[in-house]
Design an enzyme around this catalytic site. Sequence first.
Site, PDB file in Angstrom:
ATOM      1  N   HIS B  95     -13.625  -6.942   4.575  1.00 23.23           N
ATOM      2  CA  HIS B  95     -14.413  -5.709   4.538  1.00 23.23           C
ATOM      3  C   HIS B  95     -14.456  -5.145   3.121  1.00 23.23           C
ATOM      4  O   HIS B  95     -13.437  -5.082   2.453  1.00 23.23           O
ATOM      5  CB  HIS B  95     -13.782  -4.688   5.493  1.00 23.23           C
ATOM      6  CG  HIS B  95     -14.723  -3.601   5.908  1.00 23.23           C
ATOM      7  ND1 HIS B  95     -15.132  -2.610   5.056  1.00 23.23           N
ATOM      8  CD2 HIS B  95     -15.343  -3.362   7.082  1.00 23.23           C
ATOM      9  CE1 HIS B  95     -15.962  -1.797   5.694  1.00 23.23           C
ATOM     10  NE2 HIS B  95     -16.112  -2.235   6.928  1.00 23.23           N
ATOM     11  N   HIS B 181      -7.237   4.909 -10.026  1.00 22.76           N
ATOM     12  CA  HIS B 181      -5.787   4.883  -9.816  1.00 22.76           C
ATOM     13  C   HIS B 181      -5.385   3.408  -9.878  1.00 22.76           C
ATOM     14  O   HIS B 181      -6.054   2.563  -9.278  1.00 22.76           O
ATOM     15  CB  HIS B 181      -5.476   5.480  -8.446  1.00 22.76           C
ATOM     16  CG  HIS B 181      -4.015   5.603  -8.141  1.00 22.76           C
ATOM     17  ND1 HIS B 181      -3.219   4.513  -7.864  1.00 22.76           N
ATOM     18  CD2 HIS B 181      -3.207   6.688  -8.064  1.00 22.76           C
ATOM     19  CE1 HIS B 181      -1.984   4.929  -7.630  1.00 22.76           C
ATOM     20  NE2 HIS B 181      -1.948   6.246  -7.746  1.00 22.76           N
TER      21      HIS B 181
END
Lengths: 326, 326
Positions: B95, B181
Amino acid sequence: MPSEHTQRLWYTFLVSLIEAIPNISEGKRTSVIEAFKVAVCGAADVELLNQSSDAAHNRTVFTLVGTPAGLTNALIALYDVAVRNIDLRTHRGEHPRIGAVDVVPLVPLAPTDMPLCVATATTLAETIASQFDLPVYLYADTATHQNRRRLEQIRSGEFEGLSSKMSQPTWRPDFGPTRPHPSAGASVIGARRPLIAFNVNLETGDLDIAKQVARKVRESNGGLPAVKAIAVRTRDSSVVQISINLVDYRRTPLHVVFDAVRDEAGHLGTNVRNSELIGLAPAEALHAAATHRLHLEDVTTDQVLEYRLRNCLEAERPQTNETNET
Amino acid sequence: MPSEHTQRLWYTFLVSLIEAIPNISEGKRTSVIEAFKVAVCGAADVELLNQSSDAAHNRTVFTLVGTPAGLTNALIALYDVAVRNIDLRTHRGEHPRIGAVDVVPLVPLAPTDMPLCVATATTLAETIASQFDLPVYLYADTATHQNRRRLEQIRSGEFEGLSSKMSQPTWRPDFGPTRPHPSAGASVIGARRPLIAFNVNLETGDLDIAKQVARKVRESNGGLPAVKAIAVRTRDSSVVQISINLVDYRRTPLHVVFDAVRDEAGHLGTNVRNSELIGLAPAEALHAAATHRLHLEDVTTDQVLEYRLRNCLEAERPQTNETNET
């Protein structure tokens, strides 16, 4: 997992709301009807969802939703106004009635709240009987005798025959005095499942066709379980109607009733024009028709977000029978 | 009329519950998935309605319902576990994903609560960005740029392309640092309307037929508004599927989508076998199919008890935009 305090609120406000549908024997005097409304709207934790007054029936019906305690307070206030303002000795109307507040069904919004409705109805009946010196009969799922389950059984003879009916030991009331209240008669209170009032209109003015269809589909003539049906004329002389009360939509879903009417009408050479829903129906009563329409064979109400939420909350709910939570 | 105190509770608990569907990039490690669950279930005023983990997708999706404040707390706790346990530099799955907590849609249960969802999503995005030093993009009904409305636009390039994408001024995040991040990437948060995942299975193994049907019904090829559709194979080689996302069931009701698929399949010489609902749908999404099935032409949702109650409560609700009511 909700904290203890908020958990309590969820149970009260999401799960244990119930419905009350008081039927009052006054449908003409607007000032009295307005006083009924003020009485029910003055109670905390109660919402008035619907109101209909019929002058010919001389009757007003309210649909209320609220907590058991809130509804109890609203109904006591309503009885107070009705008992003070209605005198059945001079009351005339087409609809059968036995009392000033004729009947008050309490209906669970969630099927598992039936015990809560039964407890609330019983407590309410006892309070009303003592506070207004009024005989009260319990009916439907709260009935204490087999011959008091159906409202028609209790109401037969109406107010005018009540005094002689109550002189029989079998018609001793569940609460209150053993003779009618002079002006307010008696009252019937009970818990019952949601009832769907559903009409199907046929493209014919021939009432005999409607009568044949009604006989074919109703339970009392060997038709569909939980279905009551009668044939009625409409304002449009080219349309007759099958007027249906579906007393348990889980036993016979609405689309099964509709198909039976359509098929039987078809055999008799006529078609369905349209259908009508009278008053309010719970969303769950429409679920089976939707899944059938969409060929969603394996979809249960557990895939509907609101029901899933209700089921999750109920699974966590402590098992108590308290009825006065506020 | 409810008292002031109880009125407040009704609004909070009946009307302003919203839904959150966090999608997290971990579908394999059971201990980590269990830690997600503990995090969301530890928050007050939140119910976990559904959880599905897919190892091939390496992704877990939760369906939560709760108050805005409760959901905010649950989601902060979930981000904390996800950011500490997921490293996208080594994450593999079928996904597409851009972050450890990839996307969090907030969905109103009542259509009029969309402004509340928008406010909650915006506050949540700001909090998450500052608390975890994580870039956050707002999408859907919360999007601040036209090219951020669709999740695919923000997610294209995925985690692996994020660093170079974020170096472009047009991809400056709505909140947080202007670089990914290191291990948790970025996150997408936003309010959107309920989305219905609805599959129709055809009695043929010919994927080309399904592709033709999908092209015919989807909005992007000039078909039905609010309909996304693709053709997929199923485990049963004699059945192909039209996999549908209905992004606005008010614009195109489910039964209209179903009929379009059935009719187009019919033109191509095949039949519908059945349909499937994936995950949860709001009860209101099924209403039009039910009334159509029953020929209840004039019945609006205002005759459904639960919606009437909601509408009555909303009509009384003071107009405020507060999001932290507990």
